[in-house]
Design a protein around this motif. Structure first.
Motif, PDB file in Angstrom:
ATOM      1  N   HIS A   1      -0.471   1.195  -8.796  1.00 52.40           N
ATOM      2  CA  HIS A   1      -1.437   0.306  -8.152  1.00 52.40           C
ATOM      3  C   HIS A   1      -0.914  -0.106  -6.793  1.00 52.40           C
ATOM      4  CE1 HIS A   1      -3.715  -0.380 -11.937  1.00 52.40           C
ATOM      5  NE2 HIS A   1      -2.542  -0.107 -12.462  1.00 52.40           N
TER       6      HIS A   1
ATOM      7  N   ALA B   1      -0.182   9.927  -5.907  1.00 51.94           N
ATOM      8  CA  ALA B   1      -0.910  10.048  -7.169  1.00 51.94           C
ATOM      9  C   ALA B   1      -0.289  11.152  -8.026  1.00 51.94           C
ATOM     10  CB  ALA B   1      -2.372  10.350  -6.906  1.00 51.94           C
TER      11      ALA B   1
ATOM     12  N   HIS C   1      -4.288  -2.248  -5.816  1.00 46.12           N
ATOM     13  CA  HIS C   1      -5.538  -1.544  -6.091  1.00 46.12           C
ATOM     14  C   HIS C   1      -5.240  -0.310  -6.929  1.00 46.12           C
ATOM     15  CE1 HIS C   1      -7.486  -4.195  -3.361  1.00 46.12           C
ATOM     16  NE2 HIS C   1      -6.616  -3.875  -2.407  1.00 46.12           N
TER      17      HIS C   1
ATOM     18  N   GLY D   1       0.830  -1.197   0.000  1.00 43.93           N
ATOM     19  CA  GLY D   1       0.000   0.000   0.000  1.00 43.93           C
ATOM     20  C   GLY D   1       0.861   1.243   0.000  1.00 43.93           C
ATOM     21  N   ILE D   2       0.221   2.377   0.247  1.00 47.02           N
ATOM     22  CA  ILE D   2       0.957   3.631   0.269  1.00 47.02           C
ATOM     23  C   ILE D   2       1.993   3.586   1.390  1.00 47.02           C
ATOM     24  CG2 ILE D   2       0.730   6.123   0.496  1.00 47.02           C
ATOM     25  CD1 ILE D   2      -0.936   5.385  -1.745  1.00 47.02           C
TER      26      ILE D   2
ATOM     27  N   ALA E   1      -1.898   9.655  -0.087  1.00 43.51           N
ATOM     28  CA  ALA E   1      -2.307   9.085  -1.372  1.00 43.51           C
ATOM     29  C   ALA E   1      -2.236  10.143  -2.468  1.00 43.51           C
ATOM     30  CB  ALA E   1      -3.723   8.531  -1.267  1.00 43.51           C
TER      31      ALA E   1
ATOM     32  N   GLY F   1      -4.959   3.176  -8.197  1.00 43.65           N
ATOM     33  CA  GLY F   1      -5.086   4.495  -7.599  1.00 43.65           C
ATOM     34  C   GLY F   1      -5.667   5.479  -8.601  1.00 43.65           C
ATOM     35  N   GLU F   2      -5.732   6.733  -8.187  1.00 48.95           N
ATOM     36  CA  GLU F   2      -6.273   7.755  -9.093  1.00 48.95           C
ATOM     37  C   GLU F   2      -5.416   7.887 -10.335  1.00 48.95           C
ATOM     38  OE1 GLU F   2      -5.829   8.113  -5.939  1.00 48.95           O
ATOM     39  OE2 GLU F   2      -7.622   8.938  -4.973  1.00 48.95           O
TER      40      GLU F   2
END
Lengths: 195, 732, 102
Positions: B300, B242, B304, B231-232, B238, B306-307
């Motif tokens: 990702h 991004a 997942h 994850g981040i 985030a 991301g923006e």
């Protein structure tokens, strides 16, 4: 008592110095200026005598009036028509120069006259001269002997250097004044252009 | 300084991987300094070096393929910062993992095919320019070698700064090779445009690199990837990640010709055709895709999207659609392929954006093969027909059978006809997009783009290879030729200098003739008198590589057949290239696969219906059917104009402001200063009379002023007792 | 008449010096300039001797001897220069000798 030169002699000599100097810088003819310089030099020699520095007075007459002035007169005669009256002796800046010289005089006089000089009473210097004994010179009077010792004790190096300087200047004068065939010939007709 | 990354040192065949980029670089040096006068020798040197690289990279690939090893890397310190500096030591290194091994093999193999092809092809181009001789051939192969070195270095890059270096190097080579015929005005302009436009993206790329690298205290790919697997990373928001990802993606937008920076790629077709095949189809333009794949975890985090990934996906989708629509209306065969390339790159981006790591990479590889095949085929066609214009071709199937066969295979692969390579890879992307949450709109866009792809490919194929040979004489005057550029009132007076380079035009072909040196005149391809003889098949040096590439275009797809299809084939590609620690074979859907077959066949059917019998009539029907859309597409959605307006106009306004400042502020200050110095100097010069008495006067003046000044500053100076004592007694 | 003191000699020296300066600045003939220079030397010497006599300190006289020697050297070189100028320009007018500029 403080050494006290004869005021009459001083003022006469001073007048002669100033007058001859004025003639040197203002005379229309160069030869006259040269003669006036000789006069100035003699008057200065007289002032030296008034100050009882006899040796210097003699040197002044011998070296200056005798040698330098004669040399200058020779130069005048070599390069110039001696008595040419058309010599315009002033360039284009007399008034500026005069003003600046007056300002310089003012500064010098101001600085001189407002200063307090550390003069010392000289008890031994009353000039005594009798036909019998000649000059009676006290010990402190700048005699030639004292001068000679002075030249050889603390001033040995400058003394020797001056002798070298004179030698060098003699050689240099020879080199400079010699005809140099390598130099380009002087432009012709320049003399005719000059007014 | 970096976190310990689970990476092995280079061993086995991979220990020699440094040879792969080095050999082409040596070839570049040898060609530049030794064999420059002998073009054929230079070609041999270049090809030999690349063969060596291919051998090593094949070994590396085989090692990676047969062993299930972690990524291997080696690095040496490059810049050692201060000991307490958070960035520590910046390294240069080589990273060998499955993706880079795959790319190495692809670049070497495709590059070798293209170089062999070039030995014959480049001579036909050189023959058009009387002043160009053997040295030009050396120049070509030297730069091709330099490019190959740069591209291989890019693939092997170990960290972001290193990839940036090679990123710029491939950009430089692209510039050099687009403007290979540098005396052609259009080529020089196109090279400049490519260089400048990609520069916009690279600016963002550099900022993104610095943001990410400084925030995470390290630039190397493995370290970065690992920080994002969970994850981040801690301490970052985030939004920050991004933004950094989007900035890095800007570089990919420029290099991979994505909307809105795609405008350079069609103009880059000015370069020799092998250049288009190698740089602008197979390798360099794929570098953006490769970059996104390399930094996949950044887009990702923890798997997942991301923006930034959403942006990647939609930029890819828009690009795929936009370029496909423009490709429909192009008459220049290379431009059709150029827009097709942009479109396919859009597909890859879309795939990577929705998380289809494997599918995007797979499409990259297959596309490299069939698109370089198509470009080389178009080069052969151009050599045979002496024209880029599809309307001057026709009937080439009978005249050049080998080229025809290879080109047809490439077309079918691009159109997405099963079971060719393009079908499997494109379909996998479509399937992924279909399955992605919220991906339905994107799926529809991409499917429609696939339909358009099949259609324009069919149009191109029928115009070039079917029907009778038209040549220059029988080309329909109202259809053939370039798209007339719409004349817009320029936003500034000197539009010539700043306007986008207009498309290839007949007018330009003649005017560019006049730009040529006198010796080169009458040398353009369009001006060789040829109509009397029919086109001939090109030499085996050219169709040989075509057939090899066609082999791959047909069969490469079977390396990545989804297991769900039930052909009984294992999915080699997915087994080889997948995200680490994630063995998820994504769910297979029949719907998108069937749909893509349907749209491909529909596109082909529509194209064949319009262009099979009477292409002129079909084209006219197409144009009238599209009505106003046609000019809109012809003018490339007016994007070039937009750029000219928005960007060049803004720049021009800025330049005008600067010019005003320059003229009125800077110049005035400078000239004023110079003028005052000059007038002072003039005055002083008048004092410099050369007359010694003037100088003496000045001396006296200075003395008086000095004395007066000192007297004013310190009134008692000349009369103070101490002064006199010092003056008189100092020597005692 | 007031007694003659040091200041009288110094003032006379100042006058002599300024007259010499004036001559150096305004004379156009090179030899006349040399003559004026001699006046300046004499002004300096006069001051030195006067100081030596009134201080009293023999060093002033020694210095005056040196000045005379240097003045002799200067006059020698000066006259040589004048002759050289004369040979090159056929005149010794300083206001026409203006080649000493860039």
């Amino acid at each position: 008592m403080i050494y006290d030169p004869n005021p009459v002699a001083f003022w006469l000599l001073a007048a002669m110095v100033a007058g001859c100097a004025l003639a040197v810088v203002r005379a229309r003819k160069l030869f006259h200026a040269g003669l006036a310089l000789v006069g100035t030099l003699f008057a200065v020699a007289g002032l030296y005598g008034l100050l009882q520095v006899w040796f210097l007075a003699a040197v002044q007459v011998l070296v200056y009036a005798g040698a330098i002035a004669i040399m200058l007169l020779f130069a005048i005669m070599l390069t110039h028509h001696m008595m040419t009256p058309d010599l315009k002796s002033l360039t284009t800046q007399p008034w500026t120069a005069a003003a600046l010289c007056l300002m310089l005089l003012a500064i010098l006089l101001g600085a001189t006259l407002t200063s307090t000089w550390q003069t010392a009473p000289d008890t031994t210097l009353s000039p005594t001269w009798t036909p019998k004994s000649g000059f009676q010179v006290a010990e402190a009077v700048p005699s030639i002997k004292a001068l000679g010792f002075r030249l050889l004790d603390p001033f040995t190096l400058p003394f020797e250097m001056v002798s070298v300087l004179i030698l060098v200047s003699m050689i240099g004068a020879l080199v400079v004044a010699r005809k140099n065939p390598a130099l380009p010939k002087a432009p012709e007709g320049r003399e005719e252009e000059a007014p | 300084m970096h976190e310990q990354v689970a990476a092995a040192a280079l061993e086995g065949a991979a220990a020699n991987v440094w040879l792969v980029p080095l050999l082409p670089f040596l070839a570049f040096l040898i060609i530049s300094f030794l064999t420059r006068p002998w073009g054929r020798v230079s070609a041999a040197v270049s090809i030999l070096a690349l063969t060596g690289s291919l051998g090593v990279s094949a070994q590396v690939f085989w090692q990676r393929f047969t062993q299930d090893a972690p990524p291997m890397q080696v690095a040496v310190p490059w810049i050692t910062l201060a000991p307490d500096h958070p960035l520590g030591t910046i390294e240069l290194g080589l990273l060998v993992d499955n993706l880079s091994a795959m790319m190495l093999l692809m670049v070497c193999f495709v590059g070798l095919c293209i170089q062999i092809y070039s030995t014959a092809y480049i001579q036909t181009e050189i023959a058009h320019f009387p002043t160009q001789g053997s040295a030009s051939m050396s120049r070509f192969f030297g730069w091709m070698s330099l490019f190959t070195f740069s591209m291989l270095g890019l693939v092997l890059s170990h960290n972001l700064l290193e990839i940036y270096i090679f990123w710029e190097l491939v950009g430089l080579c692209s510039y050099l090779l687009i403007g290979f015929w540098y005396f052609k005005h259009s080529a020089a302009e196109a090279g400049k445009k490519a260089f400048v436009v990609t520069r916009f993206g690279d600016l963002g790329f550099l900022m993104g690199i610095l943001m990410l690298g400084v925030a995470l205290k390290g630039f190397d790919f493995l370290g970065l990837s690992q920080k994002f697997t969970q994850g981040i990373p801690e301490g970052l928001t985030a939004g920050f990640v991004a933004l950094a990802a989007v900035l890095i993606f800007c570089g990919a937008i420029g290099k991979s010709a994505q909307f809105p920076l795609h405008v350079w790629l069609p103009d880059a077709m000015e370069g020799p055709t092998p250049v288009s095949a190698l740089i602008h189809a197979a390798t360099m333009v794929a570098a953006g895709v490769y970059l996104v794949a390399r930094l996949f975890p950044v887009f990702h985090p923890a798997g997942h999207a991301g923006e930034a990934a959403l942006l990647v996906a939609w930029i890819g989708g828009i690009t795929a659609f936009l370029a496909a629509t423009i490709a429909v209306v192009q008459n220049d065969i290379k431009r059709v392929l150029a827009y097709s390339t942009i479109s396919q790159l859009g597909f890859m981006m879309a795939g990577l954006g929705v998380g289809a790591y494997t599918a995007g990479s797979f499409h990259l590889i297959t596309h490299a093969f069939f698109k370089s095949l198509l470009f080389l085929g178009s080069g052969a066609v151009i050599v045979a027909c002496h024209s880029n214009d599809l309307w001057r071709m026709g009937g080439l199937r009978r005249h050049m059978p080998f080229t025809w066969f290879a080109f047809l295979m490439g077309c079918l692969a691009l159109a997405g006809v099963p079971p060719l390579a393009g079908f499997w890879s494109k379909d996998e992307i479509l399937g992924y997009v279909y399955a992605a949450p919220g991906g339905m709109a994107l799926f529809l866009v991409l499917t429609f783009s696939a339909f358009l792809t099949a259609f324009y490919v069919t149009r191109m194929y029928f115009l070039a290879f079917e029907g009778p040979y038209r040549g220059a004489e029988k080309a329909p005057a109202d259809l053939a030729g370039p798209v007339p550029p719409l004349s817009l009132p320029a936003p500034f007076p000197t539009s010539q200098a700043l306007d986008v380079a207009p498309e290839w035009t007949e007018e330009m072909a003649t005017s560019s003739q006049e730009d040529l040196p006198a010796a080169c005149r009458g040398a353009g391809m369009e001006h060789v008198p040829h109509g009397l003889h029919a086109p001939k098949e090109v030499s085996p040096w050219m169709w040989g590589p075509l057939l090899v590439l066609a082999l791959f275009a047909v069969f490469l797809g079977f390396a990545g057949v989804p297991t769900g299809v039930g052909l009984g084939l294992p999915n080699f590609f997915e087994g080889f290239i997948h995200l680490s620690g994630e063995g998820h074979p994504h769910e297979f859907h029949w719907t998108p696969m069937l749909l893509s077959v349907v749209v491909a066949l529909a596109g082909i059917a529509l194209g064949a219906g319009l262009f099979a019998g009477n292409p002129e009539r079909g084209e006219r029907r197409l144009r009238s059917g599209l009505r106003l859309v046609w000019p809109f597409l012809q003018q490339k959605w007016y994007l070039d104009h937009l750029w000219a307006r928005a960007l060049a106009g803004t720049m021009y306004a800025g330049a005008l402001t600067m010019a005003w400042i320059e003229a009125n502020l800077v110049d005035r200050a400078v000239f004023g200063l110079a003028g005052s110095v000059r007038s002072w100097g003039d005055w002083l010069r008048s004092e410099h009379t050369g007359k010694v008495q003037h100088y003496a006067l000045m001396l006296l003046l200075a003395l008086v002023l000095l004395a007066v000044g000192i007297g004013m500053v310190e009134p008692g100076f000349f009369t103070s007792r101490q002064f006199v004592i010092n003056l008189l007694e100092g020597g005692r | 008449m007031s007694p003659i003191g040091l200041n009288h000699f110094l003032a006379l020296g100042a006058v002599l010096f300024c007259l010499g300066t004036y001559g150096v600045l305004t004379r156009r003939n090179a030899i006349a300039v040399l003559l004026s220079l001699e006046l300046m030397f004499n002004a300096v010497n006069l001051n030195l001797v006067a100081f030596a006599r009134f201080m009293p300190n023999l060093d002033g006289v020694v210095l005056a001897v040196f000045v005379i020697a240097v003045a002799a050297a200067e006059a020698t070189v000066g006259v040589a220069l004048v002759l050289s100028i004369y040979r090159n320009f056929r005149h010794i007018d300083l206001d026409q000798v203006d080649t000493m500029k860039g």
